[in-house]
Scaffold this motif. Structure first.
Motif, PDB file in Angstrom:
ATOM      1  N   LYS A   3       0.807  -1.222   0.000  1.00  0.00           N
ATOM      2  CA  LYS A   3       0.000   0.000   0.000  1.00  0.00           C
ATOM      3  C   LYS A   3       0.839   1.270   0.000  1.00  0.00           C
ATOM      4  O   LYS A   3       0.410   2.297  -0.516  1.00  0.00           O
ATOM      5  N   LEU A 218      -9.452   6.634   2.933  1.00  0.00           N
ATOM      6  CA  LEU A 218      -8.013   6.346   2.950  1.00  0.00           C
ATOM      7  C   LEU A 218      -7.590   5.739   4.282  1.00  0.00           C
ATOM      8  O   LEU A 218      -6.904   4.723   4.325  1.00  0.00           O
ATOM      9  N   VAL A 219      -8.043   6.387   5.366  1.00  0.00           N
ATOM     10  CA  VAL A 219      -7.593   5.939   6.686  1.00  0.00           C
ATOM     11  C   VAL A 219      -8.168   4.571   7.038  1.00  0.00           C
ATOM     12  O   VAL A 219      -7.557   3.806   7.782  1.00  0.00           O
ATOM     13  N   SER A 220      -9.337   4.249   6.468  1.00  0.00           N
ATOM     14  CA  SER A 220      -9.877   2.914   6.738  1.00  0.00           C
ATOM     15  C   SER A 220      -9.289   1.870   5.786  1.00  0.00           C
ATOM     16  O   SER A 220      -9.612   0.689   5.872  1.00  0.00           O
ATOM     17  N   SER A 221      -8.412   2.304   4.855  1.00  0.00           N
ATOM     18  CA  SER A 221      -7.744   1.360   3.948  1.00  0.00           C
ATOM     19  C   SER A 221      -6.267   1.209   4.285  1.00  0.00           C
ATOM     20  O   SER A 221      -5.700   0.132   4.156  1.00  0.00           O
ATOM     21  N   VAL A 222      -5.646   2.329   4.653  1.00  0.00           N
ATOM     22  CA  VAL A 222      -4.201   2.373   4.867  1.00  0.00           C
ATOM     23  C   VAL A 222      -3.951   3.120   6.163  1.00  0.00           C
ATOM     24  O   VAL A 222      -4.630   4.101   6.431  1.00  0.00           O
ATOM     25  N   SER A 223      -2.968   2.699   6.920  1.00  0.00           N
ATOM     26  CA  SER A 223      -2.696   3.430   8.157  1.00  0.00           C
ATOM     27  C   SER A 223      -2.168   4.819   7.803  1.00  0.00           C
ATOM     28  O   SER A 223      -1.498   4.990   6.785  1.00  0.00           O
TER      29      SER A 223
END
Lengths: 409, 297
Positions: A3, A218-223
């Protein structure tokens, strides 16, 4: 593909596809092309003048016609009398004519030209005439060509610049210093341009994602940490790309215009020290990255995109002050300038100039680069933490206050 | 399986969510209803770990949700967000890649999804050139195209016309049949009732109703009657145990004191034989929603 790479690639792709970014990327190429076009048009319209040479001394006339013209004028040999020359001039067949009158030891010449004709750069013609006159005088005095040469050999004149470092003289050749300074100025300017451009790019991008709530996806996909580093790395890749394109455009431009632009006349790349080049590259990357990282942090702290320029203004002001101070650093080695050249956020503008004018040794430069590198690591850590905490925070609280509170907590 | 247990979140003095608990099994749909500010979005954010709860736990497949689970999540936020300057394809490919799906896989699947949701536009069209409804559909595709196992949809039906709402309903049902655990919020009770296996109603962060739609409705008893018969309005108003009479075209809608009143009413209405309509049901979810809101004010 992990990611981190997905985010990095996205930053690169998105900007590469944006017309505004492409324009800025190829702006130096456009500038070079524009100058080339201008030079081309100027050369086309300003043609070599055609002149006639007349004289009461046939030998002198012939000698003058045979002298090298260096492309400054063309002689219409058939016209040998003043009357014909005047007539041809009035018919605009020639651009002007030179009438040389020899009376005993005196040689006097008059150049008559049409005001609407191609103008003559008279230096070569004058030199040729002077050379002929000297040769004539030398012959009359019975001097040999060698004696003549000796007589007119110019005295040698050279400038040496010195700088004292702890009482020890360090020497730089004058032209080397000039070349270094030119490069330092250009690079300092480019660093400032890049800072202004990339801080705004990354801050806008972050604020847009936050403002449009893309951030939630985005934040729920990638830190946020991966996201932050992905973004910063993407920006770094763009910066390197732009440095390369600007560098190539600059090199080609300088090679091409070496003879056309006066201040580049005695500039040569061989004069730039290799140390100088590595210093500049180090400052380029460190300086711009330092600002970019902080800009990403500031972008994550605002709630709406409209607030970005306001949030960025303290940062860009620092960048501008450093840039302005770099002009002072050329002539001044005051304590303030010396300290500034070690302070991150300022050093990228001050130290290259100090080094170029010989006010700083290479060891000092690398010390300053090391400080900037450490600052970059620290700032990245801080920025990443702040980014993490603020990307989903839509409250309108005072962020600096909040930041301080979280630090204490 | 998603297990939410005793979730509590306060924002200063404001109550976010209070002691919220529910479970969504594989192949189950949970509808979350409540007024604006009831705590629906807060619930979603806590499930996704975007917001730390003050207390309580969220477990996905019996462990806390970590970044390793992000690829199995499909999240449609309430406030939609897309990169307006990107093309449809680039946008969907990027969001899917962030969920771990290879670009080639997304590119292959995208045309089918576009057709399924009837998106008006080419793959290369910029998001900003699409109508709001089509942008919404692209966002839905981006949420679902990686076949997530935990699907969280915040107001997915808002902004969709009935035809498109039906397309979305069909997709949600299909995801459920594929074994996904789905939680969504909606203001449209009809949607919620049609597709939810389980319902949760929040009011100021507190759970006021929980159960299957039928369970919840039956709690309120069969106290609604819709009637078309020779009885006129005056007769109905005067009927013992009838609280309220509303005329709807040829029919009347009555509110009864209790279920038993219906029996007497049916007898009276059919005393002269055939009538075209008599139906006795619990109140609709819509009505229950309003009752619950009114009860607590």
């Amino acid at each position: 593909m992990n990611k981190f790479m997905v985010v990095t690639r996205q930053v690169i792709r998105k900007n590469i596809k944006s017309p505004a970014y492409l324009f800025s990327l190829f702006f130096p190429v456009l500038i070079i092309a524009a100058i080339a076009l201008f030079a081309f048009i100027t050369n086309k319209t300003n043609q070599t003048p055609t002149i006639a040479i007349t004289s009461n001394n046939v030998a002198l006339r012939n000698a003058l016609i045979e002298s090298p013209t260096h492309g400054d004028y063309r002689v219409s040999k058939a016209i040998s009398t003043e009357q014909v020359a005047e007539k041809r001039l009035s018919h605009e067949k020639i651009d002007g004519y030179l009438n040389v009158t020899v009376t005993g030891q005196t040689v006097s010449a008059v150049y008559r030209q049409r005001t609407n004709g191609n103008s003559l750069d008279s230096d070569t013609l004058k030199n040729n005439l002077n050379t002929l006159k000297l040769r004539q005088a030398a012959q009359q005095l019975g001097l040999t060509a060698k004696q003549l040469q000796q007589l007119f050999a110019p005295a040698s004149y050279k400038t040496q610049n010195v700088a004292y470092q702890n009482g020890v003289v360090r020497r730089q050749r004058s032209n080397q210093q000039g070349a270094n300074l030119v490069v330092a100025f250009v690079v300092t300017f480019l660093i400032y341009m890049f800072i202004a451009m990339y801080t705004s790019m990354i801050a806008q991008e972050t604020a847009t994602e936050k403002g449009s709530h893309i951030m939630e996806i985005l934040v729920s996909s990638v830190s946020p940490v991966t996201q932050f580093f992905g973004k910063v790395t993407g920006m770094l890749a763009l910066i390197v790309l732009q440095v390369i394109i600007t560098g190539i455009a600059g090199l080609i431009g300088m090679q091409y215009f070496n003879h056309n632009i006066s201040f580049l006349g005695d500039f040569s790349f061989s004069q730039i020290q290799p140390g100088m080049v590595s210093v500049l590259v180090a400052y380029f990357v460190l300086g711009v990255m330092l600002y970019t990282v902080i800009a990403a942090m500031l972008g994550s702290m605002v709630t709406r995109q409209e607030e970005v320029s306001q949030a960025l203004s303290p940062l860009t002001t620092v960048g501008m002050l450093a840039y302005v101070a770099s002009f002072i650093a050329v002539n001044s080695n005051s304590l303030l300038i010396r300290i500034g050249s070690y302070v991150p956020f300022l050093s990228q503008s001050l130290m290259p100039v100090r080094y170029a004018v010989g006010n700083a040794a290479l060891s000092e430069v690398w010390a300053s680069v090391a400080i900037a590198a450490i600052a970059l690591v620290l700032m990245t850590w801080v920025a990443c933490r702040v980014y993490q905490q603020h990307v989903l925070d839509y409250s309108n609280r005072k962020h600096w206050y909040q930041f301080g509170r979280k630090r204490r907590a | 399986m998603l297990t939410v247990a005793n979730l509590t979140k306060r924002f200063g003095p404001k109550q976010g969510v209070e002691d919220e608990s529910f479970t969504i099994h594989e192949g189950e749909i949970m509808g979350l209803i409540g007024q604006n500010g009831a705590g629906k979005t807060t619930t979603f954010r806590m499930i996704l770990n975007l917001l730390p709860p003050d207390s309580g736990t969220v477990l996905w497949q019996d462990h806390p949700l970590t970044k390793d689970d992000y690829n199995t999540v499909g999240f449609l936020p309430e406030e939609r967000g897309l990169y307006t300057r990107m093309s449809i394809q680039d946008q969907v490919v990027y969001f899917a890649a962030l969920r771990g799906q290879k670009p080639a896989v997304t590119r292959k699947a995208l045309p089918q999804w576009m057709a399924r949701f009837n998106v008006k536009g080419k793959l290369t069209d910029k998001i900003k050139d699409l109508s709001k409804g089509n942008q919404q559909k692209v966002q839905l595709i981006a949420t679902l195209i990686h076949q997530p196992k935990l699907i969280i949809l915040d107001e997915p039906f808002s902004g969709l016309d009935p035809v498109n709402a039906q397309l979305l309903e069909d997709s949600i049902i299909e995801m459920k049949q594929n074994g996904a655990s789905i939680i969504f919020s909606s203001h449209d009770m009809a949607n919620v009732e049609r597709i939810s296996d389980h319902l949760l109603m929040l009011r100021n962060g507190e759970t006021v109703l929980s159960g299957t739609p039928d369970e919840i409705r039956s709690q309120f008893g069969n106290t609604r009657v819709r009637l078309r018969s020779p009885l006129d309005k005056a007769a109905l108003v005067a009927f013992p145990g009838v609280n309220d009479v509303q005329q709807r075209g040829n029919a009347y809608e009555l509110t009864l004191d209790n279920e038993a009143v219906g029996h007497d009413l049916f007898k009276a209405a059919t005393s002269k034989g055939y009538i075209p309509e008599f139906s006795q049901e619990p109140p609709s979810l819509d009505e229950i929603f309003r009752i619950e809101v009114a009860n607590h004010e």
